[in-house]
Design an enzyme around this catalytic site. Structure first.
Site, PDB file in Angstrom:
ATOM      1  N   GLU A  66     -12.101   1.533  17.314  1.00  0.00           N
ATOM      2  CA  GLU A  66     -13.127   1.484  16.261  1.00  0.00           C
ATOM      3  C   GLU A  66     -14.078   0.296  16.395  1.00  0.00           C
ATOM      4  O   GLU A  66     -15.195   0.336  15.865  1.00  0.00           O
ATOM      5  CB  GLU A  66     -12.471   1.464  14.868  1.00  0.00           C
ATOM      6  CG  GLU A  66     -11.738   0.168  14.539  1.00  0.00           C
ATOM      7  CD  GLU A  66     -11.156   0.163  13.123  1.00  0.00           C
ATOM      8  OE1 GLU A  66     -10.504   1.148  12.754  1.00  0.00           O
ATOM      9  OE2 GLU A  66     -11.364  -0.830  12.398  1.00  0.00           O
TER      10      GLU A  66
ATOM     11  N   ARG B 118      -3.763   1.136  10.796  1.00  0.00           N
ATOM     12  CA  ARG B 118      -4.444   0.615  11.981  1.00  0.00           C
ATOM     13  C   ARG B 118      -4.467   1.718  13.027  1.00  0.00           C
ATOM     14  O   ARG B 118      -3.474   2.431  13.227  1.00  0.00           O
ATOM     15  CB  ARG B 118      -3.722  -0.617  12.550  1.00  0.00           C
ATOM     16  CG  ARG B 118      -3.953  -1.899  11.787  1.00  0.00           C
ATOM     17  CD  ARG B 118      -5.409  -2.397  11.881  1.00  0.00           C
ATOM     18  NE  ARG B 118      -5.635  -3.628  11.115  1.00  0.00           N
ATOM     19  CZ  ARG B 118      -6.034  -3.691   9.851  1.00  0.00           C
ATOM     20  NH1 ARG B 118      -6.258  -2.566   9.173  1.00  0.00           N
ATOM     21  NH2 ARG B 118      -6.221  -4.851   9.263  1.00  0.00           N
TER      22      ARG B 118
ATOM     23  N   ILE C 142       0.839  -1.208   0.000  1.00  0.00           N
ATOM     24  CA  ILE C 142       0.000   0.000   0.000  1.00  0.00           C
ATOM     25  C   ILE C 142       0.871   1.254   0.000  1.00  0.00           C
ATOM     26  O   ILE C 142       0.627   2.200  -0.757  1.00  0.00           O
ATOM     27  CB  ILE C 142      -0.967  -0.014   1.216  1.00  0.00           C
ATOM     28  CG1 ILE C 142      -1.916  -1.210   1.106  1.00  0.00           C
ATOM     29  CG2 ILE C 142      -1.758   1.286   1.303  1.00  0.00           C
ATOM     30  CD1 ILE C 142      -2.762  -1.467   2.344  1.00  0.00           C
TER      31      ILE C 142
ATOM     32  N   ASP D 169      -8.819   6.742   8.654  1.00  0.00           N
ATOM     33  CA  ASP D 169      -9.808   5.756   8.204  1.00  0.00           C
ATOM     34  C   ASP D 169      -9.914   4.639   9.237  1.00  0.00           C
ATOM     35  O   ASP D 169     -10.734   3.736   9.098  1.00  0.00           O
ATOM     36  CB  ASP D 169      -9.359   5.176   6.851  1.00  0.00           C
ATOM     37  CG  ASP D 169     -10.370   4.212   6.242  1.00  0.00           C
ATOM     38  OD1 ASP D 169     -11.574   4.570   6.206  1.00  0.00           O
ATOM     39  OD2 ASP D 169      -9.979   3.110   5.830  1.00  0.00           O
TER      40      ASP D 169
HETATM   41  P1  NAI Z   1       2.864  -4.832   3.703  1.00  0.00           P
HETATM   42  O1  NAI Z   1       3.196  -5.962   4.607  1.00  0.00           O
HETATM   43  O2  NAI Z   1       2.954  -5.030   2.223  1.00  0.00           O
HETATM   44  O3  NAI Z   1       3.775  -3.568   4.053  1.00  0.00           O
HETATM   45  C1  NAI Z   1       4.028  -3.133   5.343  1.00  0.00           C
HETATM   46  C2  NAI Z   1       5.376  -2.421   5.321  1.00  0.00           C
HETATM   47  O4  NAI Z   1       5.573  -1.810   6.596  1.00  0.00           O
HETATM   48  C3  NAI Z   1       6.563  -3.379   5.086  1.00  0.00           C
HETATM   49  O5  NAI Z   1       7.343  -2.908   3.996  1.00  0.00           O
HETATM   50  C4  NAI Z   1       7.329  -3.328   6.398  1.00  0.00           C
HETATM   51  O6  NAI Z   1       8.747  -3.459   6.221  1.00  0.00           O
HETATM   52  C5  NAI Z   1       6.949  -1.928   6.902  1.00  0.00           C
HETATM   53  N1  NAI Z   1       7.211  -1.713   8.321  1.00  0.00           N
HETATM   54  C6  NAI Z   1       7.215  -2.616   9.335  1.00  0.00           C
HETATM   55  N2  NAI Z   1       7.564  -2.001  10.485  1.00  0.00           N
HETATM   56  C7  NAI Z   1       7.770  -0.694  10.197  1.00  0.00           C
HETATM   57  C8  NAI Z   1       8.163   0.431  10.958  1.00  0.00           C
HETATM   58  N3  NAI Z   1       8.405   0.347  12.265  1.00  0.00           N
HETATM   59  N4  NAI Z   1       8.293   1.617  10.320  1.00  0.00           N
HETATM   60  C9  NAI Z   1       8.064   1.717   8.986  1.00  0.00           C
HETATM   61  N5  NAI Z   1       7.711   0.690   8.223  1.00  0.00           N
HETATM   62  C10 NAI Z   1       7.549  -0.503   8.817  1.00  0.00           C
HETATM   63  O7  NAI Z   1       1.400  -4.364   4.120  1.00  0.00           O
HETATM   64  P2  NAI Z   1       0.331  -3.574   3.228  1.00  0.00           P
HETATM   65  O8  NAI Z   1      -0.447  -4.545   2.414  1.00  0.00           O
HETATM   66  O9  NAI Z   1       1.001  -2.452   2.534  1.00  0.00           O
HETATM   67  O10 NAI Z   1      -0.647  -3.028   4.357  1.00  0.00           O
HETATM   68  C11 NAI Z   1      -0.215  -2.101   5.337  1.00  0.00           C
HETATM   69  C12 NAI Z   1      -1.271  -1.994   6.415  1.00  0.00           C
HETATM   70  O11 NAI Z   1      -2.438  -1.381   5.878  1.00  0.00           O
HETATM   71  C13 NAI Z   1      -1.781  -3.348   6.939  1.00  0.00           C
HETATM   72  O12 NAI Z   1      -0.938  -3.829   7.994  1.00  0.00           O
HETATM   73  C14 NAI Z   1      -3.159  -3.022   7.451  1.00  0.00           C
HETATM   74  O13 NAI Z   1      -3.050  -2.724   8.818  1.00  0.00           O
HETATM   75  C15 NAI Z   1      -3.542  -1.753   6.670  1.00  0.00           C
HETATM   76  N6  NAI Z   1      -4.706  -1.971   5.795  1.00  0.00           N
HETATM   77  C16 NAI Z   1      -5.748  -1.096   5.880  1.00  0.00           C
HETATM   78  C17 NAI Z   1      -6.865  -1.235   5.089  1.00  0.00           C
HETATM   79  C18 NAI Z   1      -8.012  -0.267   5.135  1.00  0.00           C
HETATM   80  O14 NAI Z   1      -9.105  -0.591   4.620  1.00  0.00           O
HETATM   81  N7  NAI Z   1      -7.871   0.909   5.705  1.00  0.00           N
HETATM   82  C19 NAI Z   1      -6.976  -2.382   4.140  1.00  0.00           C
HETATM   83  C20 NAI Z   1      -5.781  -3.207   4.072  1.00  0.00           C
HETATM   84  C21 NAI Z   1      -4.702  -3.013   4.902  1.00  0.00           C
END
Ligand code: NAI
Length: 331
Positions: free
Chosen positions: A262, A233, A155, A257
Site C-alpha cells: 500500500e 496490516r 480492536i 482496508d
Molecule cells: P492490540 O495490541 O490491542 O491487540 C492485538 C491482539 O492480537 C492482542 O490481543 C494479541 O494477543 C493478538 N495476537 C498477537 N499475535 C496473534 C496471533 N498470532 N494470532 C491471533 N492473535 C494474535 O492491537 P489493536 O489496537 O487491537 O490493533 C490491532 C491492529 O490493528 C494493529 O496492530 C494495527 O496493525 C491495526 N490497525 C489498523 C488501523 C486501520 O486504520 N486500519 C488503525 C489502527 C490499528
C-alpha cells in the site's frame, strides 16, 4: 522545540495544529513520506512525527540522529515498520499512539462486511442510473452466522462485541485472550476458527509470526465461500494466494482496508496515473472484492485522540517525564 511532520495531509495538519495549541512546539509539515532522501527536511528539528507507511529502518534512523533528531513520534498504533534495535542503539525516544478509538476500526470492518454482503456500493450506483433490478445484489442474513475474530485486543474486542450484537456466533483466536470477552465469545485455535467461520476478520498485529498467516494452506482450511476481512496490516495476507482462492471460488469475498504494497498507493490521488502494481489491479477486477485505502482509523474522534496523544508523548520527552506509550525497546 520544532517538530517535522512527515506524510502530512491537510486533515493531519488540522488536528495536529489544534492539539499543538496546548504545547510550546513549532511544527513544519511535509506531504512527503519519510525516506532516506527526505530526512534532510527535518533539518533544525529535534523531533519528527510519522505515520504507517513512513520508512523507519536503521539507515533512516541513523541519518535522523545525525541531523539532531532525538524523538520520533508515531501517530499510529502499529510499529511493524520500525527497526527497534536501531532505535534503541541510537537512544531515540520512540513513542506511539497505542489506542485511538478502537471502535472506529471495528466499525469500519463492519461497514466493509455490510457493504460487500449486501452490495450497497453497487446498488448505490445502479439506482442513480435508474436501474432498480435486484439481480446480483443477493446477500446473506448475518444474524446466526459465525464470525471469526483473529486477534482480540482492543480492536478485535470491539469487533467481537459488534458482531455479537448482530446475533452472530463469535469465535476468537488469540494467544493472549482478553478476559473481558469471557462468556461472550468462544475461544478456539486458528484452524478451528478458519474451518467454522462464515466471516474471518483479522485484528492481530503484523510480526514475523503473523506475516502471511493467511496463505494458500490457511485459505484451503477456510469454509468454502467464506468472506475474509483485513483492517489490520496488509502483509497478514499473502495477496497472490488470496487471488488464487478467489479465482477457484474457495474464498467467497474479500474486504481489505490495508494492502501489503500500500505504501506506493494509499493516501494519495492516483486517479490520473497508470498503476503499475499488477497484483493490486487484478484484485480490482473481482466483483466480490472491496478495497478501502487505510481509512479504518479515520474518524473525528480518533484524529483528535491521535493528535492529543502525539503531543502528550512529545511533552514527556521535553520534560523528561515517564511516558506510557514508548515502543518496547526505547531507552
Ligand atoms: P492490540 O495490541 O490491542 O491487540 C492485538 C491482539 O492480537 C492482542 O490481543 C494479541 O494477543 C493478538 N495476537 C498477537 N499475535 C496473534 C496471533 N498470532 N494470532 C491471533 N492473535 C494474535 O492491537 P489493536 O489496537 O487491537 O490493533 C490491532 C491492529 O490493528 C494493529 O496492530 C494495527 O496493525 C491495526 N490497525 C489498523 C488501523 C486501520 O486504520 N486500519 C488503525 C489502527 C490499528
Amino acid at each position: 522545540m520544532k517538530i517535522a511532520v512527515y506524510s502530512a495531509q491537510p486533515y493531519d495538519r488540522r488536528f495536529l495544529d489544534e492539539a499543538r495549541q496546548q504545547h510550546a512546539v513549532d511544527a513544519v509539515y511535509f506531504s512527503d513520506p519519510l525516506t532516506l532522501d527526505t530526512v534532510p527536511l527535518a533539518q533544525g528539528c529535534t523531533a519528527i512525527c510519522v505515520f504507517v507507511n513512513d520508512q523507519l529502518d536503521a539507515a533512516v534512523l541513523q541519518a535522523l540522529h545525525a541531523l539532531g533528531v532525538r524523538a520520533v513520534l508515531l501517530r499510529c498504533a502499529g510499529f511493524n515498520h520500525v527497526d527497534l534495535n536501531a532505535a534503541a542503539r541510537l537512544g531515540l525516544f520512540m513513542a506511539r499512539v497505542p489506542a485511538y478509538a478502537p471502535e472506529a476500526v471495528a466499525e469500519h470492518a463492519l461497514a466493509l462486511v455490510m457493504t460487500l454482503n449486501r452490495h450497497t456500493h453497487r446498488a448505490y450506483a445502479r439506482v442513480r442510473e435508474g436501474n432498480f433490478a435486484l439481480d446480483g445484489l443477493l446477500g446473506m442474513t448475518l444474524h446466526g452466522k459465525t464470525v471469526g475474530i483473529v486477534g482480540a485486543g482492543q480492536i478485535g474486542t470491539a469487533a467481537a462485541r459488534i458482531f455479537k450484537g448482530l446475533g452472530c456466533t463469535v469465535l476468537v483466536s488469540d494467544p493472549a485472550p482478553a478476559p473481558q470477552l469471557d462468556g461472550v465469545v468462544t475461544r478456539v485455535t486458528l484452524d478451528q476458527l478458519l474451518a467454522a467461520s462464515d466471516i474471518v476478520s483479522l485484528h492481530c498485529p503484523l510480526m514475523e509470526a503473523t506475516r502471511h498467516m493467511i496463505d494458500a494452506a490457511s485459505l484451503a482450511r477456510m469454509k468454502p465461500g467464506a468472506m475474509l476481512v483485513n483492517t489490520s496490516r496488509g502483509a497478514l495476507i499473502d495477496t497472490a494466494a488470496v487471488i488464487e482462492a478467489l479465482k477457484s471460488r474457495q474464498l467467497g469475498a474479500l474486504a481489505i482496508d490495508v494492502y501489503e504494497q500500500e505504501a506506493s498507493l494509499f493516501f494519495h490521488d492516483h486517479s490520473s496515473d497508470i498503476i503499475a502494481d499488477d497484483v493490486f489491479q487484478r484484485l480490482m477486477t473481482f466483483p466480490n472484492v472491496l478495497v478501502t485505502g487505510h481509512q479504518g482509523f479515520f474518524t473525528i474522534e480518533a484524529m483528535r485522540e491521535i493528535a492529543a496523544v502525539t503531543f502528550a508523548n512529545l511533552a514527556c520527552h521535553m520534560n523528561g517525564a515517564p511516558c506510557a506509550n514508548l515502543l518496547p525497546v526505547s531507552s
